[in-house]
Motif scaffolding. Structure first.
Motif, short mmCIF file in Angstrom:
data_model
loop_
_atom_site.label_atom_id
_atom_site.label_comp_id
_atom_site.label_asym_id
_atom_site.label_seq_id
_atom_site.Cartn_x
_atom_site.Cartn_y
_atom_site.Cartn_z
N ASP A 5 0.83 -1.20 0.00
CA ASP A 5 0.00 0.00 0.00
C ASP A 5 0.87 1.26 0.00
N GLU A 6 1.98 1.21 0.70
CA GLU A 6 2.88 2.37 0.78
C GLU A 6 3.63 2.59 -0.53
N THR A 7 3.95 1.54 -1.25
CA THR A 7 4.71 1.71 -2.49
C THR A 7 3.83 1.78 -3.73
N SER A 8 2.55 1.54 -3.59
CA SER A 8 1.68 1.52 -4.77
C SER A 8 1.49 2.90 -5.38
N TYR A 9 1.96 3.91 -4.74
CA TYR A 9 1.83 5.26 -5.27
C TYR A 9 2.88 5.59 -6.34
N LEU A 10 3.72 4.65 -6.71
CA LEU A 10 4.78 4.91 -7.70
C LEU A 10 4.26 5.66 -8.92
N PHE A 11 3.15 5.22 -9.48
CA PHE A 11 2.68 5.82 -10.73
C PHE A 11 2.01 7.17 -10.55
N SER A 12 1.72 7.56 -9.31
CA SER A 12 1.11 8.87 -9.08
C SER A 12 2.06 9.84 -8.40
N ARG A 13 3.30 9.42 -8.13
CA ARG A 13 4.24 10.33 -7.47
C ARG A 13 4.97 11.20 -8.48
N GLU A 14 5.57 12.28 -8.01
CA GLU A 14 6.30 13.19 -8.89
C GLU A 14 7.61 12.55 -9.36
N ILE A 15 8.08 13.01 -10.50
CA ILE A 15 9.31 12.46 -11.11
C ILE A 15 10.58 13.10 -10.58
N THR A 16 10.45 14.11 -9.74
CA THR A 16 11.59 14.90 -9.26
C THR A 16 12.80 14.07 -8.83
N PRO A 17 12.63 12.98 -8.05
CA PRO A 17 13.81 12.24 -7.60
C PRO A 17 14.57 11.54 -8.73
N SER A 99 9.73 19.88 -26.40
CA SER A 99 10.19 21.00 -25.59
C SER A 99 10.24 20.71 -24.10
N GLY A 100 9.68 19.59 -23.66
CA GLY A 100 9.83 19.18 -22.27
C GLY A 100 8.56 19.11 -21.47
N ILE A 101 8.70 18.59 -20.25
CA ILE A 101 7.60 18.52 -19.29
C ILE A 101 8.09 19.13 -17.97
N LEU A 102 7.16 19.50 -17.12
CA LEU A 102 7.50 20.14 -15.86
C LEU A 102 8.06 19.14 -14.85
N ALA A 103 8.92 19.64 -13.98
CA ALA A 103 9.59 18.79 -12.99
C ALA A 103 8.62 18.18 -11.99
N ASN A 104 7.45 18.77 -11.80
CA ASN A 104 6.48 18.21 -10.86
C ASN A 104 5.45 17.32 -11.53
N SER A 105 5.73 16.90 -12.77
CA SER A 105 4.83 15.98 -13.47
C SER A 105 4.80 14.65 -12.73
N ASN A 116 8.09 6.59 -26.55
CA ASN A 116 8.70 6.71 -27.88
C ASN A 116 9.96 7.57 -27.91
N GLN A 117 10.52 7.88 -26.75
CA GLN A 117 11.72 8.70 -26.67
C GLN A 117 12.66 8.09 -25.66
N SER A 118 13.95 8.32 -25.84
CA SER A 118 14.91 7.79 -24.87
C SER A 118 15.05 8.72 -23.66
N TYR A 119 14.68 9.97 -23.80
CA TYR A 119 14.68 10.93 -22.70
C TYR A 119 13.75 12.07 -23.04
N ILE A 120 13.43 12.85 -22.01
CA ILE A 120 12.64 14.06 -22.22
C ILE A 120 13.25 15.19 -21.40
N PRO A 121 13.35 16.39 -21.98
CA PRO A 121 13.83 17.53 -21.19
C PRO A 121 12.84 17.85 -20.07
N ILE A 122 13.36 18.21 -18.92
CA ILE A 122 12.53 18.65 -17.80
C ILE A 122 12.74 20.15 -17.65
N ILE A 123 11.63 20.87 -17.58
CA ILE A 123 11.69 22.33 -17.57
C ILE A 123 10.97 22.90 -16.34
#
Length: 160
Positions: A5-17, A99-105, A116-123
């Motif tokens: 239950d504690e780790t199931s939030y992976l898909f809804s957490r921010e990507i920042t780390p 052009s990128g996605i936000l850091a808090n996505s 479909n991409q190997s990376y995405i810029p974070i803005i």
């Protein structure tokens, strides 16, 4: 099952780390020549890098393939004239669709973008480059998540 239950939030957490910081990211500038960009790509052993303007804002990405496709488009016939690389700039050949996605996505959104991409810029909100997020890092997180889930499932079966 409390741990799941504690780790199931992976898909809804921010990507920042999971962001690779700007200081570790190779970039090129919009007004650089294609020759200079190709040298940077080749010397750094990468196929693609973010393109930034003089305000550090992400304008898109450029790859070796983008450069070669552009050179083919402007060449006569099927011969690429590499001497023209110095005459054209990055902004002419770059891919402006990344052009990128936000850091808090959230993780699930970033994961979908990275399919479909190997990376995405974070803005940030000004469009300035914060770093990049790689598909590899995201996949490692998903693999770890499902490994934990599998271990918990198997442990539960043996405890019954």
């Amino acid at each position: 099952m409390q741990k799941r239950d504690e780790t199931s939030y992976l898909f809804s957490r921010e990507i920042t780390p999971y962001i690779i910081p700007r200081e570790k990211v190779v970039t090129v500038n919009t007004d650089w020549s294609l020759k200079r960009a190709l040298l940077v790509l080749t010397r750094n052993g990468t196929n693609s890098v973010p393109v930034i303007n003089n305000k550090e804002q992400v304008e898109g990405v450029i790859s070796k393939t983008d450069i070669l496709d552009f050179m083919l488009k402007i060449s006569r016939g099927n011969e690429i004239d590499f001497s023209q690389l110095s005459e054209h700039t990055v902004i002419e050949a770059m891919n402006k669709n990344h052009s990128g996605i936000l850091a808090n996505s959230i993780f699930s959104f970033a994961f979908e973008v990275l399919v479909n991409q190997s990376y995405i810029p974070i803005i940030d909100l000004k469009g300035e480059l914060v770093g990049i997020l790689t598909r590899k890092v995201m996949m490692e997180q998903v693999i770890n998540y499902f490994k934990e889930e599998y271990i918990e499932t198997m442990t539960g079966k043996f405890q019954k």
